[in-house]
Write a protein that holds these residues in place. Structure first.
Motif, mmCIF file in Angstrom:
data_model
loop_
_atom_site.group_PDB
_atom_site.id
_atom_site.type_symbol
_atom_site.label_atom_id
_atom_site.label_comp_id
_atom_site.label_asym_id
_atom_site.label_seq_id
_atom_site.Cartn_x
_atom_site.Cartn_y
_atom_site.Cartn_z
ATOM 1 N N UNK A 77 36.397 -3.201 -24.653
ATOM 2 C CA UNK A 77 37.613 -2.475 -24.269
ATOM 3 C C UNK A 77 37.558 -1.035 -24.773
ATOM 4 N N UNK A 78 37.157 -0.858 -26.012
ATOM 5 C CA UNK A 78 37.069 0.498 -26.570
ATOM 6 C C UNK A 78 36.012 1.325 -25.846
ATOM 7 N N UNK A 88 49.716 7.331 -21.684
ATOM 8 C CA UNK A 88 49.049 8.568 -21.273
ATOM 9 C C UNK A 88 47.686 8.286 -20.643
ATOM 10 N N UNK A 89 47.262 9.161 -19.763
ATOM 11 C CA UNK A 89 45.970 9.005 -19.098
ATOM 12 C C UNK A 89 44.844 8.946 -20.123
ATOM 13 N N UNK A 90 43.953 7.960 -19.959
ATOM 14 C CA UNK A 90 42.797 7.830 -20.830
ATOM 15 C C UNK A 90 43.078 7.240 -22.187
ATOM 16 N N UNK A 91 44.246 6.642 -22.378
ATOM 17 C CA UNK A 91 44.591 6.075 -23.681
ATOM 18 C C UNK A 91 44.910 4.593 -23.561
ATOM 19 N N UNK A 92 44.899 3.932 -24.699
ATOM 20 C CA UNK A 92 45.280 2.523 -24.764
ATOM 21 C C UNK A 92 46.567 2.423 -25.565
ATOM 22 N N UNK A 129 45.629 -5.388 -31.882
ATOM 23 C CA UNK A 129 46.206 -4.195 -31.260
ATOM 24 C C UNK A 129 45.790 -2.939 -32.019
ATOM 25 N N UNK A 130 45.800 -3.025 -33.332
ATOM 26 C CA UNK A 130 45.410 -1.870 -34.147
ATOM 27 C C UNK A 130 43.977 -1.439 -33.843
ATOM 28 N N UNK A 131 43.095 -2.384 -33.623
ATOM 29 C CA UNK A 131 41.679 -2.089 -33.443
ATOM 30 C C UNK A 131 41.398 -1.302 -32.163
ATOM 31 N N UNK A 132 42.176 -1.543 -31.116
ATOM 32 C CA UNK A 132 41.860 -0.920 -29.828
ATOM 33 C C UNK A 132 42.836 0.165 -29.392
ATOM 34 N N UNK A 140 39.532 5.141 -19.249
ATOM 35 C CA UNK A 140 40.420 4.097 -18.747
ATOM 36 C C UNK A 140 41.776 4.114 -19.447
ATOM 37 N N UNK A 141 42.831 4.016 -18.673
ATOM 38 C CA UNK A 141 44.180 3.870 -19.221
ATOM 39 C C UNK A 141 44.527 2.386 -19.251
ATOM 40 N N UNK A 142 45.088 1.933 -20.370
ATOM 41 C CA UNK A 142 45.305 0.501 -20.508
ATOM 42 C C UNK A 142 46.591 0.207 -21.289
ATOM 43 N N UNK A 143 47.306 -0.812 -20.803
ATOM 44 C CA UNK A 143 48.400 -1.410 -21.558
ATOM 45 C C UNK A 143 47.845 -2.712 -22.124
#
Length: 224
Positions: free
Chosen positions: A155-156, A24-28, A176-179, A164-167
């Protein structure tokens, strides 16, 4: 960005097997799995670097940040020139500030920087192209443990400040949990679990996810 029925094959070997995933837009969105699970093949397919079948929509500009920051930067180019390739000279100082680097870094060569600084430069360079999606492929795994936390905090912050949208791809579920807002667990090229981060980590439904959690070091637990 929406990935639908993505498959990546190398000859007779299927590295990614018909996965569907939304960022989704704006999510990691975190994509986690062991070495050989197909994570990097997903990253390269989304970035247009390997042939694939299926559809990827909603992100016309995708930039990728690689695991080894030194390999991703031209050692013959000063940092400022490298960043300017995608953004123009006038944006270099701003992009360096976004990743918490001083302006004078622009005059240095990659070999003159620490690993953490090089990775920040790589992120700045990717941001210069104003991507709809940033693909981060194991961007902390080549860094010292003491430096990893600062890059994850960056990154956060970029997610919060820029929308920012990020994979975000990693073998480490704790990272992965942290960000990440959402976690997808990849095993043998297939997504075996997907959901909000705290739900997946707090109550994993799949044995493979539980094994990844068991592999996360904990204070007071012996590693011998």
């Amino acid at each position: 960005m929406i990935i639908e029925n993505l498959t990546v094959r190398f000859g007779s070997f299927t590295a990614v097997d018909d996965i569907t995933l939304e960022v989704p837009s704006g999510s990691i969105v975190g994509l986690v799995g062991e070495s050989g699970s197909g994570k990097s093949s997903v990253a390269r397919a989304v970035s247009g670097l390997v042939p694939h079948t299926g559809t990827i929509t909603g992100a016309s500009r995708v930039q990728m940040v690689f695991q080894d920051p030194y390999a991703s930067l031209d050692p013959r180019m000063r940092v400022g020139a490298s960043i300017a390739e995608g953004s123009g000279k006038e944006a270099v100082e701003h992009l360096l500030s976004l990743v918490s680097l001083p302006p004078e870094v622009a005059q240095r060569y990659p070999r003159e920087l620490s690993g953490g600084m090089r990775q920040r430069v790589a992120i700045a360079r990717a941001l210069g192209a104003q991507p709809d999606l940033l693909v981060a492929d194991e961007i902390t795994s080549a860094l010292d443990v003491s430096v990893q936390g600062s890059v994850l905090n960056l990154v956060r912050r970029l997610r919060d400040e820029l929308g920012l949208s990020m994979l975000f791809i990693s073998h480490n579920l704790a990272v992965v949990r942290y960000v990440s807002d959402v976690v997808a667990v990849l095993h043998h090229g297939r997504i075996v679990e997907l959901g909000p981060t705290e739900e997946v980590v707090g109550a994993p439904a799949h044995d493979y996810t539980r094994s990844l959690l068991e592999a996360v070091p904990r204070l007071g637990r012996s590693t011998t």
